[in-house]
Design a protein around this motif. Structure first.
Motif, short mmCIF file in Angstrom:
data_model
loop_
_atom_site.label_atom_id
_atom_site.label_comp_id
_atom_site.label_asym_id
_atom_site.label_seq_id
_atom_site.Cartn_x
_atom_site.Cartn_y
_atom_site.Cartn_z
N LEU A 91 39.17 12.76 -39.96
CA LEU A 91 39.14 14.13 -39.43
C LEU A 91 38.13 14.94 -40.23
O LEU A 91 37.91 14.65 -41.41
CB LEU A 91 40.51 14.80 -39.61
CG LEU A 91 41.77 14.13 -39.08
CD1 LEU A 91 42.98 15.00 -39.44
CD2 LEU A 91 41.70 13.95 -37.57
N PRO A 92 37.56 15.95 -39.60
CA PRO A 92 36.73 16.84 -40.42
C PRO A 92 37.64 17.59 -41.40
O PRO A 92 38.78 17.91 -41.07
CB PRO A 92 36.12 17.81 -39.40
CG PRO A 92 37.02 17.74 -38.21
CD PRO A 92 37.64 16.37 -38.20
N MET A 93 37.14 17.83 -42.60
CA MET A 93 37.90 18.65 -43.54
C MET A 93 38.12 20.03 -42.91
O MET A 93 37.21 20.57 -42.28
CB MET A 93 37.12 18.83 -44.84
CG MET A 93 37.27 17.66 -45.76
SD MET A 93 38.94 17.67 -46.45
CE MET A 93 38.75 16.38 -47.68
N GLY A 94 39.31 20.57 -43.05
CA GLY A 94 39.61 21.86 -42.46
C GLY A 94 40.09 21.73 -41.02
O GLY A 94 40.16 22.70 -40.28
N TYR A 95 40.45 20.51 -40.62
CA TYR A 95 40.94 20.27 -39.26
C TYR A 95 42.11 21.19 -38.96
O TYR A 95 43.00 21.40 -39.78
CB TYR A 95 41.40 18.81 -39.14
CG TYR A 95 41.83 18.41 -37.75
CD1 TYR A 95 40.90 18.16 -36.77
CD2 TYR A 95 43.19 18.28 -37.44
CE1 TYR A 95 41.30 17.78 -35.50
CE2 TYR A 95 43.59 17.90 -36.17
CZ TYR A 95 42.64 17.66 -35.20
OH TYR A 95 43.03 17.28 -33.94
N ASP A 96 42.11 21.70 -37.74
CA ASP A 96 43.09 22.70 -37.34
C ASP A 96 44.02 22.12 -36.28
O ASP A 96 43.53 21.81 -35.20
CB ASP A 96 42.29 23.89 -36.78
CG ASP A 96 43.03 25.19 -36.96
OD1 ASP A 96 43.87 25.27 -37.86
OD2 ASP A 96 42.75 26.10 -36.17
N ASP A 97 45.25 21.95 -36.42
CA ASP A 97 46.00 22.11 -37.63
C ASP A 97 46.96 20.94 -37.80
O ASP A 97 46.97 20.03 -36.95
CB ASP A 97 46.79 23.42 -37.56
CG ASP A 97 47.89 23.38 -36.52
OD1 ASP A 97 48.94 24.01 -36.73
OD2 ASP A 97 47.77 22.70 -35.45
N MET A 98 47.78 20.95 -38.82
CA MET A 98 48.62 19.80 -39.14
C MET A 98 49.66 19.52 -38.06
O MET A 98 49.98 18.37 -37.77
CB MET A 98 49.30 20.02 -40.49
CG MET A 98 49.87 18.74 -41.08
SD MET A 98 50.81 18.99 -42.59
CE MET A 98 49.56 19.29 -43.81
N GLU A 99 50.16 20.57 -37.43
CA GLU A 99 51.16 20.37 -36.37
C GLU A 99 50.54 19.61 -35.20
O GLU A 99 51.10 18.63 -34.70
CB GLU A 99 51.70 21.72 -35.89
CG GLU A 99 52.67 21.56 -34.73
CD GLU A 99 53.18 22.89 -34.17
OE1 GLU A 99 52.86 23.95 -34.75
OE2 GLU A 99 53.90 22.86 -33.16
N LYS A 100 49.36 20.05 -34.80
CA LYS A 100 48.67 19.38 -33.70
C LYS A 100 48.39 17.93 -34.07
O LYS A 100 48.54 17.01 -33.26
CB LYS A 100 47.37 20.12 -33.38
CG LYS A 100 46.52 19.44 -32.33
CD LYS A 100 45.33 20.34 -31.93
CE LYS A 100 44.40 19.61 -30.98
NZ LYS A 100 43.64 18.52 -31.63
N PHE A 101 47.99 17.73 -35.31
CA PHE A 101 47.67 16.39 -35.77
C PHE A 101 48.87 15.46 -35.60
O PHE A 101 48.77 14.38 -35.00
CB PHE A 101 47.21 16.43 -37.24
CG PHE A 101 46.91 15.08 -37.82
CD1 PHE A 101 46.00 14.24 -37.21
CD2 PHE A 101 47.55 14.65 -38.98
CE1 PHE A 101 45.71 12.98 -37.74
CE2 PHE A 101 47.27 13.40 -39.52
CZ PHE A 101 46.36 12.56 -38.90
N ILE A 102 50.02 15.89 -36.09
CA ILE A 102 51.20 15.02 -36.02
C ILE A 102 51.72 14.91 -34.59
O ILE A 102 52.01 13.83 -34.09
CB ILE A 102 52.31 15.56 -36.95
CG1 ILE A 102 51.84 15.53 -38.40
CG2 ILE A 102 53.60 14.75 -36.80
CD1 ILE A 102 52.73 16.28 -39.36
N MET A 103 51.83 16.07 -33.94
CA MET A 103 52.51 16.10 -32.64
C MET A 103 51.64 15.61 -31.48
O MET A 103 52.16 15.16 -30.47
CB MET A 103 53.00 17.52 -32.35
CG MET A 103 54.10 17.94 -33.29
SD MET A 103 55.43 16.71 -33.27
CE MET A 103 56.55 17.44 -34.43
#
Ligand SMILES: Cc1cc2nc3c(=O)[nH]c(=O)nc-3n(C[C@H](O)[C@H](O)[C@H](O)COP(=O)(O)O)c2cc1C
Ligand code: SF4
Ligand code: FES
Lengths: 433, 176
Positions: free
Chosen positions: A261-273
């Motif tokens: 992922l690019p650093m500063g990826y938005d956001d952790m919830e989207k990433f997991i879910m």
């Protein structure tokens, strides 16, 4: 298992899906060994270090130290030989990215190490790989042979005056050997005990000579930084966390894997879910450990709806750290008392025994956990565990002690209900620890 | 009155390490030379050499230790000191197939306990034990870097991932 990039063009994972991605041929046909050519043709060692500084690359082994700065600490005028050591000990629970980088693209690591060796003036370099990853050592040995045969290792690399050697080295089952000074002790043929810092390895490392120890992912980022320029690489991420980062994801998600992922990826919830396919079996998210086991555990409500940016600053602001980038995702069925007990057993097993607070402290903590698990919990045990942690944190010889205390401190604070239910004596007894 | 002197036993007995020194074929000696050539200091080769001795002799036994001491010009105690630090160096015999089941968090929550029970029941041994025929040893170990493909175990150096009980049966039944 998923392996690939999300939210950016893959850099580190650009070749992982190509057929024969391990071979020199495929690496070369896909941009490989262009960076070392550029370096040898047109850059001085200082130019390389400057590009790294501009790139805002931070060490991916866990501490996040700026790589360009680390390299600049190596004394130029030292008469001693210098060493570059790649840390491929990868033993942090929840972390497996280095494994896939080496398995799929070993030449990327070799090229990164060549550039580091050139920048630092190192003639001999080692890849210290954990003993369990024997098959990766074999892969690296084959790749090194290929590189040697193609004039990319040894004397007069690519026909220039620059020459160096890279060798593989095996660990033998000890998490502490991932700590850079313990790694150097181990590489010198000793027990893997950490050493006093300072002197830092950059000044006095392997065989008391100037040494740079870098994580696999740090070194594999270097060729792209040289090719695109430090500034362009930094812009892929944020001001203080440049570039892209490779995360490992395990636990209760539908799509565990290795994600760039690019650093500063938005956001952790989207990433997991979303990116990781959401929770296994549609269960509720309960807890996440985002940086390998040695960071604070997070509650779901510190992530859901909180817009947690995925970079060094963002995750600290949300209450944890990037660490090694190993996400361990846990659903509602997990008892955080149990998961914390599991990790404490890990630290007890891996404590190298050198200093008293960590050796004895982790042992006592496991004893308390076991007593509670056996049904002999007492209301004051939470405080007892916190006191034990307090006697380890900041009072141990190396950061493993802190790493053992943090999961417990954060778990008791953030999941008090999971502890409380165990802290009543369910069996009548006068048993003490 | 007896004039027999009283025999006082020394408090600690010296360990009998024997005087046997292991020896290896020319091919293995050449492999060892290859490792030694990588380092400016011989002692650095201690772990790679221990793995070779272990591969050739099953485990790091006293003659193997004596060999390493001689080859690396170290003391016997130097070798034991290092050997006892690392969990992959065996100073006791292990089964032909060492099944090392990862018990750390990701594997634990993804089904390690069921796999462990299945392996132990199937082989009729408990954790840490070896089957009577010397074929299998089962142990629990810490994270092996396969958390995304949990649960998993390693047999010798081979990774087996995304385990199910059926898969475990297939793997174990396939081992000669
Ligand atoms: C207990 C402990 C274990 C560590 N394990 C690893 C590891 O497995 N791999 C790694 O790259 N760094 C590990 N580190 C971090 C290293 O000490 C060191 O900071 C790192 O290798 C430096 O490389 P980097 O600047 O590229 O991150 C560990 C640190 C500690 C305290
Ligand atoms: S903190 Fe633990 S691992 Fe680090 S030196 Fe002390 S005993 Fe060893
Ligand atoms: S937790 Fe089992 S391999 Fe990492």
């Amino acid at each position: 298992m998923f392996i690939g990039a999300i939210g950016c063009e893959p850099l580190q994972l650009a070749r992982v899906h190509l057929e024969n991605s391990r071979s020199l041929d495929v690496y070369r046909k896909n941009g490989g060994y262009q960076a070392i050519k550029k370096v040898l043709d047109s850059m001085s060692p200082d130019d390389v270090i400057n590009e790294l500084k501009k790139s805002a690359l931070r060490g991916r082994g866990g501490a996040g130290f700026p790589t360009g700065m680390k390299w600049s600490f190596v004394p130029k005028d030292s008469p001693k030989p210098k060493y570059v050591v790649c840390n491929a000990d990868e033993s942090e629970p929840g972390t497996f990215k280095d494994r896939y980088l080496m398995e799929r693209d070993p030449h990327m690591l070799i090229e990164g190490m060549l550039i580091a060796a050139y920048a630092l003036g190192a003639k001999t370099n080692y890849i210290y790989t954990r003993g369990e990853y024997r098959y990766l050592i074999d892969i690296m040995d084959v790749a090194l042979e290929e590189a040697r045969a193609a004039g990319l290792l040894g004397n007069k690399i690519l026909g220039t005056e620059f020459g160096c050697e890279i060798y593989t080295h095996t660990g033998a089952g000890a998490y502490i050997c991932g700590e850079e000074t313990a790694l150097l002790s181990s590489l010198e043929g000793m027990r893997g005990h950490p050493r006093m810092k300072p002197p830092f390895p950059a000044v006095s490392g392997l065989y008391a000579a100037p040494t740079v120890v870098n994580n696999v992912e740090t070194l594999t980022a270097v060729p792209d930084i040289i090719k695109m320029g430090g500034e362009a690489y930094q812009k892929l991420g944020t001001e203080k966390s440049g570039g892209t980062k490779v995360w490992s994801v395990s636990g209760h998600v539908n799509r565990p894997g290795v994600y760039e992922l690019p650093m500063g990826y938005d956001d952790m919830e989207k990433f997991i879910m979303e990116d990781c396919g959401g929770m296994l079996g549609g269960k509720q998210l309960k807890a996440v450990i985002p940086g390998g086991s040695s960071v604070y555990i997070m509650r779901a409500d510190q992530i859901i709806g909180k817009d947690v940016r995925m970079d060094y600053e963002g995750i600290v602001a949300a209450g944890s750290s990037v660490g090694s980038g190993g996400f361990i995702v846990m659903d509602e069925t997990v008892d955080v008392f149990e998961s914390t007990k599991n990790l404490t057993e890990f630290y007890k097993h891996e404590s190298c025994g050198w200093c008293t607070p960590c050796r004895e402290g982790t042992d006592w903590l496991v004893k308390v956990f076991k007593r509670i698990a056996a049904g002999h919990g007492r209301p004051e045990d939470a405080q007892l565990m916190l006191d034990l942690c307090d006697n380890i944190e900041g009072k141990s010889f190396c950061p493993l002690g802190d790493a053992a205390a943090w999961p417990i401190q954060s778990a008791i604070k953030r999941f008090p209900e999971d502890f409380r239910k165990h802290l009543v004596t369910s069996i009548d007894s006068g048993v003490s620890t | 009155m007896s004039t027999q002197p009283i025999q006082i036993q020394p408090l600690s007995q010296p360990v009998n390490i024997g005087d046997e020194v292991a020896s290896f074929s020319p091919e293995v000696e050449a492999e060892i030379d290859g490792h030694l050539a990588k380092y400016p200091v011989m002692r650095s080769a201690i772990l790679p050499l221990m793995f070779i001795v272990q591969r050739e002799r099953g485990y790091l036994d006293a003659p193997g230790v004596a060999y390493l001491a001689k080859r690396l010009r170290l003391r016997i105690t130097d070798i034991w000191e290092v050997a006892t630090f690392y969990s992959m160096i065996y100073t006791q015999p292990v089964g032909k197939y060492h099944i090392q089941i990862c018990k750390t968090l990701s594997c634990k929550i993804m089904g390690e306990p069921g796999i462990t029970d299945h392996v132990c029941n199937k082989l009729g041994i408990r954790l840490g034990e070896t089957t009577a025929d010397g074929k299998f040893t089962v142990s629990l170990v810490e994270c092996l870097g396969s958390c995304g493909t949990a649960p998993m175990f390693q047999i010798g150096f081979d990774y087996h991932e995304n385990l199910t009980t059926e898969k475990v049966d297939q793997i174990l039944d396939g081992l000669k």
